[in-house]
Structure formats: structure tokens, C-alpha cells
Design a protein around this motif. Sequence first.
Motif: not given
Length: 183
Positions: A58, A62, A69, A83
Motif C-alpha cells: 500500500w 502511494i 490515502t 484511499t
Amino acid sequence: MAEKDYPQDITLSGEKYTFRFMERRDRENLIHFTRKMTESDFWFMRGDITKPEAIDDWIHEIETDRAKTLLVEHDNHIIAYGTIYYNQLFWNRHIAEMRVMVSAKFRGHGLGQRLARELTKLAKEMELDKVIVQMAADDKAAQRMMDYLDFRPAAILADWVKTRDDRTHDLLIMATDLKELHS
């Protein structure tokens, strides 16, 4: 709201919350947050975020500009996140997929709706065309919230979700056209 507008303190239902963008330093706090989630909270996750390597993936999304997020903090604890995922494939580069999760203790205070609104505005500022969300077809509260935010049903996929105990559930996909939304 542009990224420069965060962090931002927001008051909802008489409580103060901080909305800010997720960073690598949030890894351990997110792992702690996931330990408080219910089984049904995991049904529509992109990965098993109870595993640290999924949190690492995750963070990588990003850092490689495939996701943004927003975290929500209350008393210095993460209590919600939202997100948007984008730039997935060439053919759907105009679409963002939104995921919103609010800790059970903090539901019903408008946090999910506010997160979804903030992320939708962000997607529009990024010049994306559509935002989609996925949810259980029988989750009427989530449907009402998204309907209020001008999301409309786009598809229902029968028996699309399989829980850890092998039960199946229908998946509802709702979408909004950002070009039709007023700022």
C-alpha cells in the motif's frame, strides 16, 4: 481540496479530527488499526491488510503515485482512512477506485461521508473522469451514503465476494461522473 490543504482539523458531531495524507511513518499505526477491524470490514479490501507486507505494498502504491490515502486521527490514533487508486492500466487511467474504512467505534459521525467527499474532490482536481466504489449489495447504509454523494449503481455481480469462511455475497459497484459534479 488540494494536497497542500492538509493536514486539516475538522469538527464533526462535536469531536475534533485531523485529516492528513498517509506516509511511510504510519506503517506501524496502520497495523495496529487493522487489528481492531471486524471480519466484514475485510471483505472488500484490495489485499489482506492484517499482514505487514500488504501495508508495505500500500505504501509502495502511494510512493509510486498510484494511490493517495487520507488518514483520520482522533486523540493521536488512526480511526479511519480513505484511499483512491488510479493509473492502474492504460484503458482505465481516467477512473479512480475509492476505498473508505471507519473504525466501528466512530461510525455514524459523518467521517465516512466526509472522507468520500474529500477523495472525490481530490480525484476531480487530478482531472480524473470517474470514481467507483465497491460494497456489499446488502449494505444499505453505505449505499445511502454514496447515493447522497451522487454515486449511482453501475453493476451488481452475484456471488462475487467470498469471505474467509467460504460464504459468498453479491458485489455492488457504484460510480460518479466527476465531469457532472459541481465543485
